[in-house]
Design an enzyme around this catalytic site. Sequence first.
Site, PDB file in Angstrom:
ATOM      1  N   ASP A  73      -8.268  27.858 -34.503  1.00  0.00           N
ATOM      2  CA  ASP A  73      -6.986  27.422 -35.058  1.00  0.00           C
ATOM      3  C   ASP A  73      -6.182  28.625 -35.552  1.00  0.00           C
ATOM      4  OD1 ASP A  73      -5.049  25.676 -35.961  1.00  0.00           O
ATOM      5  OD2 ASP A  73      -6.385  24.530 -37.272  1.00  0.00           O
ATOM      6  N   ASP A 106      -0.517  17.976 -33.899  1.00  0.00           N
ATOM      7  CA  ASP A 106      -1.171  17.260 -34.992  1.00  0.00           C
ATOM      8  C   ASP A 106      -0.706  15.812 -35.046  1.00  0.00           C
ATOM      9  OD1 ASP A 106      -2.768  19.279 -35.770  1.00  0.00           O
ATOM     10  OD2 ASP A 106      -1.510  19.974 -37.422  1.00  0.00           O
TER      11      ASP A 106
HETATM   12  C1  DGJ Z   1      -4.328  22.305 -37.863  1.00  0.00           C
HETATM   13  C2  DGJ Z   1      -4.944  21.616 -36.679  1.00  0.00           C
HETATM   14  O1  DGJ Z   1      -3.969  21.330 -35.734  1.00  0.00           O
HETATM   15  C3  DGJ Z   1      -5.652  20.360 -37.157  1.00  0.00           C
HETATM   16  O2  DGJ Z   1      -6.168  19.664 -36.053  1.00  0.00           O
HETATM   17  C4  DGJ Z   1      -6.734  20.734 -38.123  1.00  0.00           C
HETATM   18  O3  DGJ Z   1      -7.712  21.505 -37.460  1.00  0.00           O
HETATM   19  C5  DGJ Z   1      -6.145  21.510 -39.287  1.00  0.00           C
HETATM   20  N1  DGJ Z   1      -5.358  22.619 -38.847  1.00  0.00           N
HETATM   21  C6  DGJ Z   1      -7.230  22.014 -40.198  1.00  0.00           C
HETATM   22  O4  DGJ Z   1      -6.748  22.803 -41.186  1.00  0.00           O
END
Ligand code: DGJ
Length: 726
Positions: free
Chosen positions: A473, A535
Amino acid sequence: MITYLEEAGQFQLDTPHASYVLTVADGFLLHTYWGKRIAPQDLSDLLRLGDPPFVPSKNERERASFMDCAPFEYPCAGTGDYREAAIGIENEDGACACNLRYISHRIYNGKYNPRCMPHTWGNGCETLDILLRDEPTGVEVTLHYTVFDGIDAIIRSVSLEHCGYRDVTLRRVLSASVDLDDDRFEMLSLYGSWARERQAERLPLRHGKQRLDSSRGESSHQYSPFFALVRPETTEQQGEAYGFTLIWSGDFMLQAELTQFCQTRAQIGMQTDDFSHAFSTESEFDAPEAVLVYSESGIGGMSRTFHKLFSDHLIRSDYRYIERPVLINNWEATYFHFDLEKLKTIADEAAKLGIELFVLDDGWFGRRDSDNCSLGDWTPDERKLPGGLKPLTDHITGRGMQFGLWFEPEMISPDSDLFRENPDFAVGIEGRPRTQSRAQYVLDYTRQDVRDAIWEQMKKILDSVPVSYIKWDMNRQLTEIPRAGFRRAYMLGVYQMLERLVTEYPDILLESCSGGGARFDAGMLYYSPQIWASDNTDAKDRLRIQYGASLFMPPSAIGSHVSVCPNHATGRVTPFETRANVAMFGTFGYELDVTQLSDAEKSQIPAQISRWHGISRLIRDGALWRLGNPFRPSGYAAQQNADFDAWIFVSADKSEAVFTYIQITAEANMKSRRILLAGLDSDADYAFTLCGCEDVKSGAYLMQCGVMIPNLGGDMQSVQTVLQKV
Ligand code: DGJ
């Protein structure tokens, strides 16, 4: 695939349906033709060299007029071409000028790969290198053009060598510039925001410059490094489309400029606004690869070419060819609030339902009860996970599932041991406070010692528990850039670290992510065969996000999960079955607390997983035909119906297909909707079951007469069916 007509000074690159032609005239390299395939012949008439102002050798007094209208293949700044330049070279005094002239060329099997960057690869390709030189500075520029067998794409890249005597500064080095002799274009591009990535927009070109870019240190949520120039009459399945993208995950710019003579200069490359690279004598420089696709079969044809090229010649992971496990991710299930027992109960239930991979997301390390701390301290939080990760991984593997783990390797929290011990590890400008975003700073990945500090910690984890999957990430953009050229160097540092990871742990399935889909680009695809697209897991919004993503990226790369309703991002409620059908336009997995689902929902999961395994090969290796468009009629889809979406994936031999239809909004007094399928074999018969009725119809019937879908009785209702050739 590549020919050189010596007398005409003309190079021609042929792909199955397109030709791309360049001419050397008066020492200048001029763009001559790009479009439907044409037999090699002298096309120099198209250059208007017989019109005033003529080439400089015939009319030196009007050199400036020539410079400002000739179709330059790699236009230079500072010598009379006032359109956007592809290259800018500044000398020690700050003077910026360049004039590239043809020196030589080479045609060979194989290709040139830009150094330390992601790039296309594979056999069955031919390359044309054209060497140009700016005499006063001694800077030599090689333009590389590669064509792969059977693919309507041209891969371009640019490498520089400083053969002069005085250091200079590179002010810009774009990857591709094309002067199209035409103004009959609309520009199709992607804009967005966090949780609203990749919204398609199609607008007519106007005179002047239409530009999209990122200076955020990532390709970004806001704009994608992709655009297409399409004819006003081009549709999903018909008409010309010229697509452009960049194999790069950092800052970029793309632009279409409609000039005084109604020509269109289309460009793509690294960001130019504050680009600066000290270029000393005897040094070398590479710009990332750009991919240029020509389609005469509409926007769909363009997308399928990108998909094929990226699937066959960009994704490196073996997961390109093998079945990926269906995963469950705990992020939307627990966020930061979990302990070993909670994770075990989710894993137990998931295993019972047939889910194959358990992914532990953010919150397992340091003392991370919220996003306020601990990035950089990659040791399991003993409060949540007594004994570390091992008791959990033992439990998961004991249930027959694989284990996956989340990292955010490029970041450091101010509240972390790593930062307390090494405050200089964070990117910043001395004497200026650093800007926090999500309470975190960015690690200086241009430094080997910083990368090593993270690598050692990751390695310790990867060598101590069986990790089959990693989610990488990246949750913030760059600020307080310490020096010129930093953002490019940062990206190269990230690529080095990714290279190390995929080389040392080639069996790990890597999913890249950036606060959702802020690094959804072809650069990342080289390392990670799948990328978390957003997300936002709401099925209705996902239709748009996934549609936009599929314009240039293969659906097999689109990270897509079923989550709970009301959806956490939108509050919307959609049927569980439709959420699965939408997630099957992508990697397919679950992101929810499976212990909290109703029995009715739970009972659907085993069937969904088995359906997925039946069709995943089609999604991964088949051809996508988009049959609907989820955008509003006022936007991109003016002539199309925004009340439904539909698509079909067809196997390469056309023996099998999977068709999905979503009724986005129900209407009162609604008739059945007729959907024309596509991509099938006209002469073959296909058996399928639609809305409970078994049927056999010819491909011709299905594509010309279509299938009738009755009112499904409500918003976001859907059907999915497999068609088998009989
Ligand atoms: C952003 C990601 O897109 C989410 O799926 C998740 O992993 C969060 N970060 C965790 O902080």
